[in-house]
Write a protein that holds these residues in place. Structure first.
Motif, PDB file in Angstrom:
ATOM      1  N   THR A 838      44.089  82.708  15.766  1.00 30.36           N
ATOM      2  CA  THR A 838      45.228  83.645  15.274  1.00 30.36           C
ATOM      3  C   THR A 838      45.375  83.077  13.615  1.00 30.36           C
ATOM      4  OG1 THR A 838      46.980  81.990  16.063  1.00 30.36           O
ATOM      5  CG2 THR A 838      46.254  83.564  17.355  1.00 30.36           C
ATOM      6  N   GLU A 839      46.180  83.955  13.193  1.00 23.51           N
ATOM      7  CA  GLU A 839      46.529  83.411  11.515  1.00 23.51           C
ATOM      8  C   GLU A 839      47.215  82.188  11.487  1.00 23.51           C
ATOM      9  OE1 GLU A 839      45.651  84.334   8.829  1.00 23.51           O
ATOM     10  OE2 GLU A 839      44.821  86.671   8.766  1.00 23.51           O
ATOM     11  N   ASN A 840      48.295  82.168  12.460  1.00 22.18           N
ATOM     12  CA  ASN A 840      49.106  80.674  12.620  1.00 22.18           C
ATOM     13  C   ASN A 840      48.253  79.595  12.745  1.00 22.18           C
ATOM     14  OD1 ASN A 840      51.500  79.312  12.670  1.00 22.18           O
ATOM     15  ND2 ASN A 840      51.097  79.305  14.614  1.00 22.18           N
ATOM     16  N   GLU A 841      47.272  79.751  13.617  1.00 21.14           N
ATOM     17  CA  GLU A 841      46.229  78.466  13.915  1.00 21.14           C
ATOM     18  C   GLU A 841      45.479  78.323  12.598  1.00 21.14           C
ATOM     19  OE1 GLU A 841      44.796  78.465  18.474  1.00 21.14           O
ATOM     20  OE2 GLU A 841      44.229  80.318  17.317  1.00 21.14           O
ATOM     21  N   LEU A 842      45.088  79.429  12.113  1.00 20.71           N
ATOM     22  CA  LEU A 842      44.279  79.139  10.613  1.00 20.71           C
ATOM     23  C   LEU A 842      44.968  78.582   9.522  1.00 20.71           C
ATOM     24  CD1 LEU A 842      41.734  79.544   9.082  1.00 20.71           C
ATOM     25  CD2 LEU A 842      42.049  81.959   8.559  1.00 20.71           C
ATOM     26  N   THR A 843      46.034  79.012   9.421  1.00 22.42           N
ATOM     27  CA  THR A 843      47.081  78.486   8.560  1.00 22.42           C
ATOM     28  C   THR A 843      47.237  76.862   8.718  1.00 22.42           C
ATOM     29  OG1 THR A 843      48.111  80.308   8.215  1.00 22.42           O
ATOM     30  CG2 THR A 843      49.354  78.456   7.266  1.00 22.42           C
ATOM     31  N   ARG A 844      47.550  76.469   9.993  1.00 29.59           N
ATOM     32  CA  ARG A 844      47.759  75.159  10.216  1.00 29.59           C
ATOM     33  C   ARG A 844      46.381  74.374   9.930  1.00 29.59           C
ATOM     34  NH1 ARG A 844      49.926  76.918  15.237  1.00 29.59           N
ATOM     35  NH2 ARG A 844      48.412  75.596  16.208  1.00 29.59           N
TER      36      ARG A 844
END
Length: 929
Positions: A838-844
């Protein structure tokens, strides 16, 4: 998360000494007007730059400001460990350390938050204390977050039944991991016999029955009793705003009410031991070990420094046990030390043998050396060396706020954080009379617990253990002088590039250099000299010879014996290590600006004129053989041997060929000293050498010295780097049966033709962090949800020169759970391939990797090593920024595409090693009952 336990007994004694010492910090000038303190905060005292404050609820706070590196370390120490556990409660302190990371109302998943913020965090439990700590690149928001979590976790952690159920199996797996090591098991068995009544005889991890049957209500009561502000010390070290941090501490912790309960002091002590005790451990497939343990005074006792120095003079490097056992071919290695504890503790001494060395002879020689100090008193030269070793570690820890911020935990556990400075002063003041008196009193037969029974016709009683009045000990303590601070160094790639000079020295060798001078705390400097040797053809058949040559470098020079060489570095307070293999050798120095020139001169002597002593050569071979013999019954080593060999395309003799244990043993047996001398003569030289230095030094002076020392030292054999291209590895699944091992190892491997600078490499790195990094999907599934493993993850490495990237998976687990771990890995890999990230996982993931990169650039030793690689690859520090920018530009589609393309479980080599037959038999037996 781990429990604190003794350093592996056959490891570096200097590493253990570094754990035992505590550095000082420079005194802050309080002549200037100080800002008003937050409400409810009072200033208690200040010692050598460390200021102590107290909150109204009983919490004590230590602030250690140091702006020289943009790194902040926070440590919360609780005065609770296995010593405080009652019947049926063993392992509770350690269980709580695990469960604290399971969340609070405002931070339900603190591990993920810490990982996402790029913090380097952990917790440890020992006999006398529990601590929680984190290091982070300077960031007020991250510091506020971590202090806020600690403040809430101290009294509001969930400590829930569901978390206990899953984490109990993880802790049990950790217990089984420790049981794999015969040295650890022997150590615990001996300690249990030495302490009949005191809890120091119990393992920190606890009894299996207690851990498996712990009642959550009883665990919660233990938590409420000991996890209170009046039982805690908070330490903040490094670069931070003092006033702002103190205000944050007051806000986060000050709201906690002062507890009304009273902590009862412990009072149980073992009486003076009145006869030697014996323990015998029988296990399959390991090299013999002899271990002797003696009761000694508590860590705060005025006599403990003498006991510590006596232990160093017996078990330290090149001291009495080494001479009595290793040099006489009675053992492969010897070790020993004394452990500081809040109440009367222990010293231990031992030896690891080769399989063909008789135990009786080694045991008798060890006991004669330890218990013979009354007949053969210590000498002034021995005492001077022991003090130099301890004080060197002390001085080097002094320059590292990260280490000292955590090391203070040990002195808090002893009763007063200032005891570290007290010990330093007492170490300096110890006399020969002191060490000989203490050794004669405590290192006696009747005070001994041994791995074998040794009768005694005339027992001698040791002094009865006594508690220490710490307040009386510290009543007149004043402290020492302050240490100057370093500069506030900007670790951005642009600044590092601006401050670093790359060049080539004058002279035929063409030595290449990378110098980054900067002002550091204590004028500390790290320097690395790296030699590059031979090529694919000239090194053929010389793998073991080249490794043996590098191993001999630390064993003396033509001018100095091994002991004399070690003593010279000790006098300079220089930490050093040297080693290598057939393709290169390297020596690393950690010293001060004042001692750099003398240390570099010694390093040059080590590389250019090694002694190649026949006795040392045989000792080196014996230690090598012993290590391999031990590895042949270790799951991890056997697994690594199989993985390295599978698909390896190179012929035997090529330096890239992966030798079996048997092949290595045969080559060692055939190894001759003349082979080693010839290898050094033909291959060693400074042609194409690289020297990197980071810290407080004069680049001009260092360059001139290096030109004199090695600028004309050319290599007879030309160097060409041996290529490491990617090769096809056929898929394979295998299992290795290893008897009598309670913990199994699992590992997987894939290889790809990718460079670090490729977009797909960086996309796969991000995917790997999401999938197998700290608090990644594997961690969540295998450890947090299923409770199958204490440690699980994935990594990607390589790709620095050729397109050759190595991707790997690892896990430890109980043998009976190995198939479940493999199934969980496959399910999570297939889910990620099917659904994507997910985008959230990538950002983190991007932020976590970037933060870890910033933290790495703040470490001088890491920079020095990186500069060596940069020189070889014709890179500059601008490469840091290039990779950061490349990684930041990677899209989610690229990450998912890379994972689907390269992470194919069906193509993986996957293996497990452990006692599967034994686990099956145990399961059947349990079912029958």
């Amino acid at each position: 998360m781990r429990r604190s336990r003794p350093v592996r007994m056959f490891g570096s004694v200097s590493a253990l000494l570094c754990w035992l010492v505590l550095a000082t910090f420079g005194s802050a000038a309080f002549a200037q007007a100080q800002p008003p303190l937050p409400a409810g905060v009072t200033r208690v005292t200040e010692v050598e730059g460390i200021t102590e404050y107290a909150l109204a609820n009983g919490l004590h706070v230590l602030l250690l400001p140091d702006p020289s590196k943009p790194v902040t370390t926070v440590n919360l120490t609780l005065r609770v460990g296995s010593r405080m556990e009652n019947y049926g409660e063993t392992g509770m302190a350690h269980l709580l350390e695990h469960l604290l990371f399971k969340g609070t109302p405002r931070h339900p998943d603190p591990k993920r938050e810490m990982s996402d913020r790029g913090l380097s965090w952990n917790g440890t439990t020992s006999d006398d204390r529990t601590n929680y700590f984190a290091s982070m690149a300077e960031n007020p928001a991250n510091l506020d977050f971590y202090l806020g979590w600690l403040g809430e976790a101290l009294t509001q952690s969930f400590i829930a039944k569901k978390d206990l159920d899953s984490e109990m199996t993880v802790v049990r797996n950790e217990m089984e991991s420790g049981e794999n090591d015969p040295g650890n098991v022997l150590f615990q068995n001996v300690r249990s016999s030495a302490f009949r009544w005191h809890n120091y005889g119990k393992s920190t991890i606890g009894a299996r029955a207690d851990v498996e049957n712990v009642d959550v209500a009883r665990l919660q009561a233990f938590y409420r009793k000991y996890y209170q502000p009046d039982n805690a010390v908070l330490i903040v070290a490094g670069k931070f705003d003092e006033a702002r941090t103190l205000a944050t501490v007051a806000s986060s912790f000050g709201r906690i009410p002062k507890p009304t309960r009273v902590l009862e002091p412990t009072y149980t002590l073992d009486p003076a031991q009145d006869g030697e005790r014996s323990v015998m451990l029988r296990r399959v497939g390991d090299t013999p070990i002899v271990l002797a343990m003696y009761h000694v005074p508590a860590g705060a006792s005025p006599d403990f420094p003498a006991a510590l120095l006596a232990s160093v003079m017996l078990g330290g490097p090149e001291f009495r046990l080494h001479k009595a056992l290793v040099e006489k071919n009675l053992a492969a290695s010897a070790f020993g030390s004394a452990r500081p504890m809040a109440e009367p503790g222990y010293a231990y001494f031992g030896a690891q043998l080769k399989s063909d060395q008789p135990v009786d002879a080694a045991r008798d020689a060890l006991l004669a050396a330890v218990e013979g100090s009354a007949r053969t008193p210590f000498t002034p030269a021995e005492l001077e060396r022991a003090k130099n070793i301890w004080l060197r570690g002390f001085a080097q820890t002094l320059d590292d706020p990260q280490r000292v911020g955590i090391a203070l935990s040990e002195y808090v556990a002893l009763g007063d954080w200032r005891l570290g400075f007290d010990r330093r002063d007492r170490i300096k003041a110890v006399t020969l009379e002191d060490v000989n008196r203490v050794a004669a009193a405590y290192f006696v037969t009747s005070n001994r617990t041994l791995g074998t029974f040794i009768p005694s016709a005339a027992p001698v009683r040791a002094p009865a253990p006594q508690k220490v009045d710490v307040a009386a000990v510290m009543k007149d303590f004043k402290g020492g002088e302050a240490v100057a601070r370093g500069e506030s160094f900007d670790v951005s790639p642009e600044n590092i590039d601006k401050r670093t000079t790359f060049g080539t020295l004058h002279g035929p060798a063409g030595v290449r250099t990378a110098f980054l001078p900067k002002a550091t705390r204590g004028a500390k400097v790290v320097a690395i000299v790296t030699l590059r040797l031979g090529d694919e053809k000239t090194l053929f058949g010389k793998d073991v010879i080249g490794s043996a040559t590098a191993s001999m470098l630390a064993r003396g020079t033509e001018r100095l014996s091994r002991e004399q060489l070690a003593a010279e570095f000790e006098k300079l307070r220089t930490s050093w290590d040297v080693g290598g293999g057939p393709t290169g050798a390297s020596i690393r120095l950690e010293t001060t600006k004042q001692n750099l020139a003398a240390s570099v001169a010694l390093a040059s002597e080590v590389l250019k004129t090694p002694r190649f002593d026949a006795g040392e050569f045989e000792q080196m071979k014996a230690g090598w053989v012993s290590s391999i013999e031990e590895s042949r019954s270790e799951p991890r080593a056997l697994l690594r041997e199989r993985l390295d060999r599978h698909g390896n395309p190179y012929p035997k003799g090529d330096v890239r060929y992966a030798m079996t244990f048997d092949e290595t043993l045969k080559a060692i047996a055939a190894l001759k000293l003349d082979d080693v001398r010839a290898f050094h003569r033909e291959f060693y030289g400074a042609s194409r050498a690289i020297v990197s230095a980071v810290g407080d030094f004069d680049p001009g002076a260092l360059g001139a010295q290096l030109t004199r020392e090695i600028g004309g030292w050319t290599s007879r054999t030309a160097y060409t780097r041996v290529a490491q291209p990617a090769y096809d590895i056929p898929p394979l699944q295998f299992r290795i049966e290893v008897k009598d091992k309670q913990n199994a190892e699992a590992a997987g491997r894939l290889q790809f033709a990718l460079r670090e600078s490729d977009r797909e490499f960086q996309a796969l790195r991000l995917a790997t962090h999401i999938f197998g990094g700290a608090s990644g999907r594997l961690w969540d599934r295998v450890r947090e949800k299923d409770g199958l493993s204490y440690g699980v993850g994935a990594y990607i490495a390589g790709g620095l020169f050729e397109p050759n990237a190595d991707w790997g998976f690892y896990a430890i687990t109980a043998p009976q759970n190995a198939d479940r771990v493999h199934a969980a890995f496959d399910e999570e890999a297939l889910r990620a391939r099917r659904e994507g990230f997910t985008e959230n996982e990538l950002t983190r993931a991007k932020e976590a990797i970037a933060s870890a990169s910033r933290l790495a650039r703040a470490q001088d030793a890491t920079l020095a090593r990186t500069f060596v690689s940069f020189v070889e690859r014709d890179k500059t520090p601008r490469y840091f920024a290039e990779i950061d920018a490349l990684r930041a530009s990677i899209t989610l589609d690229e990450v998912n595409a890379a994972f689907r393309k390269y992470m194919v479980p069906e193509k993986m080599v996957f293996g497990v090693a452990g006692d599967f037959a034994g686990a099956t038999a145990a399961t059947k037996a349990a079912a029958a009952r």
